[in-house]
Design a protein around this motif. Structure first.
Motif, PDB file in Angstrom:
ATOM      1  N   GLU A 185     -14.054  -4.188  -6.909  1.00 34.48           N
ATOM      2  CA  GLU A 185     -13.951  -3.252  -8.019  1.00 34.48           C
ATOM      3  C   GLU A 185     -13.275  -1.949  -7.545  1.00 34.48           C
ATOM      4  OE1 GLU A 185     -17.847  -2.702  -9.646  1.00 34.48           O
ATOM      5  OE2 GLU A 185     -18.286  -4.855  -9.622  1.00 34.48           O
ATOM      6  N   PRO A 186     -12.733  -1.171  -8.474  1.00 40.47           N
ATOM      7  CA  PRO A 186     -12.112   0.106  -8.080  1.00 40.47           C
ATOM      8  C   PRO A 186     -13.124   1.010  -7.373  1.00 40.47           C
ATOM      9  CG  PRO A 186     -11.509  -0.467 -10.321  1.00 40.47           C
ATOM     10  CD  PRO A 186     -12.571  -1.448  -9.916  1.00 40.47           C
ATOM     11  N   VAL A 187     -12.710   1.624  -6.283  1.00 39.53           N
ATOM     12  CA  VAL A 187     -13.573   2.515  -5.501  1.00 39.53           C
ATOM     13  C   VAL A 187     -12.900   3.870  -5.366  1.00 39.53           C
ATOM     14  CG1 VAL A 187     -14.647   2.924  -3.259  1.00 39.53           C
ATOM     15  CG2 VAL A 187     -14.605   0.617  -4.205  1.00 39.53           C
ATOM     16  N   ARG A 188     -13.571   4.912  -5.839  1.00 40.15           N
ATOM     17  CA  ARG A 188     -13.069   6.275  -5.700  1.00 40.15           C
ATOM     18  C   ARG A 188     -14.150   7.120  -5.041  1.00 40.15           C
ATOM     19  NH1 ARG A 188     -12.732   8.913 -10.071  1.00 40.15           N
ATOM     20  NH2 ARG A 188     -10.979  10.296  -9.576  1.00 40.15           N
ATOM     21  N   LEU A 189     -13.734   7.944  -4.099  1.00 40.21           N
ATOM     22  CA  LEU A 189     -14.694   8.772  -3.376  1.00 40.21           C
ATOM     23  C   LEU A 189     -15.467   9.678  -4.331  1.00 40.21           C
ATOM     24  CD1 LEU A 189     -15.785   9.411  -0.584  1.00 40.21           C
ATOM     25  CD2 LEU A 189     -13.975  11.103  -0.314  1.00 40.21           C
ATOM     26  N   GLU A 190     -14.791  10.177  -5.346  1.00 41.48           N
ATOM     27  CA  GLU A 190     -15.456  11.048  -6.313  1.00 41.48           C
ATOM     28  C   GLU A 190     -16.573  10.313  -7.041  1.00 41.48           C
ATOM     29  OE1 GLU A 190     -12.271  10.569  -6.009  1.00 41.48           O
ATOM     30  OE2 GLU A 190     -11.389  12.521  -5.492  1.00 41.48           O
ATOM     31  N   ASP A 191     -16.338   9.054  -7.399  1.00 37.97           N
ATOM     32  CA  ASP A 191     -17.352   8.264  -8.095  1.00 37.97           C
ATOM     33  C   ASP A 191     -18.540   7.980  -7.184  1.00 37.97           C
ATOM     34  OD1 ASP A 191     -15.696   8.262 -10.283  1.00 37.97           O
ATOM     35  OD2 ASP A 191     -14.812   6.307  -9.806  1.00 37.97           O
ATOM     36  N   LEU A 192     -18.271   7.651  -5.929  1.00 38.67           N
ATOM     37  CA  LEU A 192     -19.362   7.405  -4.976  1.00 38.67           C
ATOM     38  C   LEU A 192     -20.185   8.666  -4.769  1.00 38.67           C
ATOM     39  CD1 LEU A 192     -17.633   5.243  -2.203  1.00 38.67           C
ATOM     40  CD2 LEU A 192     -19.372   4.491  -3.810  1.00 38.67           C
ATOM     41  N   SER A 193     -19.494   9.785  -4.648  1.00 41.59           N
ATOM     42  CA  SER A 193     -20.172  11.060  -4.447  1.00 41.59           C
ATOM     43  C   SER A 193     -21.122  11.350  -5.600  1.00 41.59           C
ATOM     44  CB  SER A 193     -19.135  12.179  -4.311  1.00 41.59           C
ATOM     45  OG  SER A 193     -19.749  13.444  -4.267  1.00 41.59           O
ATOM     46  N   ALA A 194     -20.665  11.125  -6.820  1.00 36.04           N
ATOM     47  CA  ALA A 194     -21.512  11.371  -7.990  1.00 36.04           C
ATOM     48  C   ALA A 194     -22.649  10.361  -8.070  1.00 36.04           C
ATOM     49  CB  ALA A 194     -20.655  11.312  -9.260  1.00 36.04           C
ATOM     50  N   HIS A 195     -22.357   9.106  -7.737  1.00 34.62           N
ATOM     51  CA  HIS A 195     -23.366   8.053  -7.835  1.00 34.62           C
ATOM     52  C   HIS A 195     -24.524   8.288  -6.875  1.00 34.62           C
ATOM     53  CE1 HIS A 195     -24.738   3.952  -8.780  1.00 34.62           C
ATOM     54  NE2 HIS A 195     -25.021   3.846  -7.498  1.00 34.62           N
ATOM     55  N   PHE A 196     -24.211   8.804  -5.677  1.00 34.21           N
ATOM     56  CA  PHE A 196     -25.245   8.999  -4.661  1.00 34.21           C
ATOM     57  C   PHE A 196     -25.674  10.463  -4.513  1.00 34.21           C
ATOM     58  CE2 PHE A 196     -23.290   4.957  -3.447  1.00 34.21           C
ATOM     59  CZ  PHE A 196     -24.421   4.172  -3.307  1.00 34.21           C
ATOM     60  N   PHE A 197     -25.197  11.324  -5.432  1.00 32.64           N
ATOM     61  CA  PHE A 197     -25.625  12.727  -5.476  1.00 32.64           C
ATOM     62  C   PHE A 197     -25.423  13.426  -4.128  1.00 32.64           C
ATOM     63  CE2 PHE A 197     -28.248  10.310  -8.471  1.00 32.64           C
ATOM     64  CZ  PHE A 197     -27.913  10.942  -9.658  1.00 32.64           C
ATOM     65  N   ILE A 198     -24.198  13.300  -3.603  1.00 34.05           N
ATOM     66  CA  ILE A 198     -23.860  13.918  -2.322  1.00 34.05           C
ATOM     67  C   ILE A 198     -22.409  14.356  -2.407  1.00 34.05           C
ATOM     68  CG2 ILE A 198     -23.255  11.668  -1.327  1.00 34.05           C
ATOM     69  CD1 ILE A 198     -24.178  12.688   1.371  1.00 34.05           C
ATOM     70  N   SER A 199     -22.083  15.479  -1.802  1.00 34.12           N
ATOM     71  CA  SER A 199     -20.704  15.963  -1.863  1.00 34.12           C
ATOM     72  C   SER A 199     -19.764  14.978  -1.180  1.00 34.12           C
ATOM     73  CB  SER A 199     -20.587  17.337  -1.196  1.00 34.12           C
ATOM     74  OG  SER A 199     -20.652  17.221   0.207  1.00 34.12           O
ATOM     75  N   ARG A 200     -18.536  14.892  -1.660  1.00 27.81           N
ATOM     76  CA  ARG A 200     -17.587  13.933  -1.108  1.00 27.81           C
ATOM     77  C   ARG A 200     -17.285  14.214   0.356  1.00 27.81           C
ATOM     78  NH1 ARG A 200     -11.795  14.047  -3.601  1.00 27.81           N
ATOM     79  NH2 ARG A 200     -11.305  13.453  -1.462  1.00 27.81           N
ATOM     80  N   ASP A 201     -17.195  15.503   0.737  1.00 29.61           N
ATOM     81  CA  ASP A 201     -16.906  15.825   2.135  1.00 29.61           C
ATOM     82  C   ASP A 201     -18.053  15.392   3.043  1.00 29.61           C
ATOM     83  OD1 ASP A 201     -14.478  16.884   1.451  1.00 29.61           O
ATOM     84  OD2 ASP A 201     -15.187  18.963   1.383  1.00 29.61           O
ATOM     85  N   HIS A 202     -19.285  15.643   2.600  1.00 31.22           N
ATOM     86  CA  HIS A 202     -20.447  15.261   3.408  1.00 31.22           C
ATOM     87  C   HIS A 202     -20.563  13.743   3.479  1.00 31.22           C
ATOM     88  CE1 HIS A 202     -24.106  15.726   5.560  1.00 31.22           C
ATOM     89  NE2 HIS A 202     -24.901  15.323   4.576  1.00 31.22           N
ATOM     90  N   LEU A 203     -20.305  13.065   2.365  1.00 33.31           N
ATOM     91  CA  LEU A 203     -20.359  11.606   2.350  1.00 33.31           C
ATOM     92  C   LEU A 203     -19.325  11.020   3.293  1.00 33.31           C
ATOM     93  CD1 LEU A 203     -21.255   8.885   1.219  1.00 33.31           C
ATOM     94  CD2 LEU A 203     -19.692   9.244  -0.706  1.00 33.31           C
ATOM     95  N   ASN A 204     -18.104  11.535   3.221  1.00 35.75           N
ATOM     96  CA  ASN A 204     -17.040  11.030   4.095  1.00 35.75           C
ATOM     97  C   ASN A 204     -17.380  11.263   5.565  1.00 35.75           C
ATOM     98  OD1 ASN A 204     -14.711   9.551   3.840  1.00 35.75           O
ATOM     99  ND2 ASN A 204     -13.351  11.317   3.872  1.00 35.75           N
ATOM    100  N   ARG A 205     -17.959  12.448   5.870  1.00 36.31           N
ATOM    101  CA  ARG A 205     -18.319  12.767   7.249  1.00 36.31           C
ATOM    102  C   ARG A 205     -19.424  11.840   7.757  1.00 36.31           C
ATOM    103  NH1 ARG A 205     -18.351  17.641   6.509  1.00 36.31           N
ATOM    104  NH2 ARG A 205     -20.535  17.983   5.959  1.00 36.31           N
ATOM    105  N   LEU A 206     -20.465  11.618   6.956  1.00 36.30           N
ATOM    106  CA  LEU A 206     -21.551  10.724   7.351  1.00 36.30           C
ATOM    107  C   LEU A 206     -21.047   9.295   7.539  1.00 36.30           C
ATOM    108  CD1 LEU A 206     -24.552  11.835   5.082  1.00 36.30           C
ATOM    109  CD2 LEU A 206     -24.283  12.206   7.547  1.00 36.30           C
ATOM    110  N   PHE A 207     -20.165   8.863   6.650  1.00 34.83           N
ATOM    111  CA  PHE A 207     -19.654   7.492   6.709  1.00 34.83           C
ATOM    112  C   PHE A 207     -18.817   7.275   7.967  1.00 34.83           C
ATOM    113  CE2 PHE A 207     -17.145   3.795   5.640  1.00 34.83           C
ATOM    114  CZ  PHE A 207     -18.031   3.009   4.928  1.00 34.83           C
TER     115      PHE A 207
END
Length: 312
Positions: A185-207
């Motif tokens: 399915e389509p994957v966008r960092l912004e959507d993941l960030s909203a889905h998991f209630f975490i900023s995109r920069d922090h999510l990308n760094r943790l990942f």
């Protein structure tokens, strides 16, 4: 994806003398089993880190993202086994592959103390099959493979199991699960960030800290590995691209070439260009499969085998 790849078996006893200081992240479409003898390496598998000790086992199912890093210049010796499920009888396939897919809260893939069930002897029996007369070699390889996997079933259901050396962030555990459940399915960092209630920069760094790669690269490696299975089974590349979540063929083509080093048509041609060869040690088909994983210089005892027969 039953029957999607040909009967494929590679087994070897190998010694690396060439080292890398960073993780080499990759993903491939066959089963992989390592039996470690010596060395100082770290494995990162789907975000978890393992430091294998002598006489331990590490296993990877198809399409699992993993990488290796050498901690120093010590020689790294191990047995390696790669195979597709078509190398196993259909009636015992689920049983023998259960350790690769065992569903637990923390599915363990690392097992120390394999010497307690004399695991090295079973790998040596498989290596010895290379010396069998041609008319017995294929049957011997398949029987020896089943014996190795039977011992793996034994050790995976016992008490002798290890664990990862570091725990994943709970949010990364959920992100990985989500990505694998929605891979096409389509994957966008912004959507993941909203889905998991975490900023995109922090999510990308943790990942990146957990997996050694970005979310986009993680998804692309998995999608290309899946697409490769479709293509090698005869699916047109354009259809495989759509099935794996690529809706722009030019993006798919560039991503395929970047990850695997060749185009889809070149990949299929290389794999099947020398059908019928009994030991294509140096042929392009084997080279293409082996380019999916990092290898050091060949050990003099290294063995490669493609079983002959109608599945080839």
């Amino acid at each position: 994806m039953e029957g999607i790849l040909p009967d494929f078996l590679v087994y070897k006893h190998t010694l690396d003398r060439q080292h890398r200081s960073s993780y080499d992240i990759h993903c491939h479409s066959f089963f992989e089993l390592y039996y470690f003898l010596r060395g100082d390496v770290l494995y990162r598998v789907e975000g978890r880190q393992y430091q294998p000790q002598p006489h331990s086992l590490l296993l990877m199912a198809p399409n699992v993202l993993h990488g290796i890093k050498f901690e120093n210049d010590c020689e790294y010796e191990r047995y390696v086994l790669h195979f597709t499920e078509q190398a196993l009888p259909a009636e015992t396939r689920s049983f023998l592959l259960a350790p690769f897919y065992r569903k637990t809260a923390r599915r363990e893939i690392y097992f120390p103390h394999a010497q307690e069930i004399h695991m090295q002897e079973y790998f040596e029996n498989l290596i010895a099959c290379a010396q069998l007369p041609p008319e017995f070699k294929t049957a011997g390889e398949h029987i020896a493979l089943q014996n190795v996997l039977l011992q793996l079933v034994r050790i995976s259901t016992g008490e002798s199991r290890g664990s990862a050396e570091e725990s994943l962030s709970p949010v990364i555990v959920r992100v990985l699960q989500y990505l694998n459940e929605h891979l096409t399915e389509p994957v966008r960092l912004e959507d993941l960030s909203a889905h998991f209630f975490i900023s995109r920069d922090h999510l990308n760094r943790l990942f990146r800290m957990a997996t050694g790669t970005t979310i986009l690269q993680y998804v692309n490696h998995k999608r290309i590995s899946l697409a490769r299975q479709y293509i090698l089974s005869g699916e047109p590349a354009a259809q495989a691209a759509v099935l794996c979540g690529f809706h722009d063929y030019s993006v798919f083509f560039r991503t395929y070439r970047k990850i695997l080093g060749c185009s889809p048509s070149e990949d299929r041609q290389r794999l099947f260009s020398k059908k019928g060869a009994t030991r294509p040690l140096k042929n392009e088909a084997l080279s293409r499969m082996q380019e999916e994983i990092y290898e050091g210089p060949p050990h003099e005892g290294e063995i490669f085998s493609f079983p002959t027969g109608k599945n080839r």
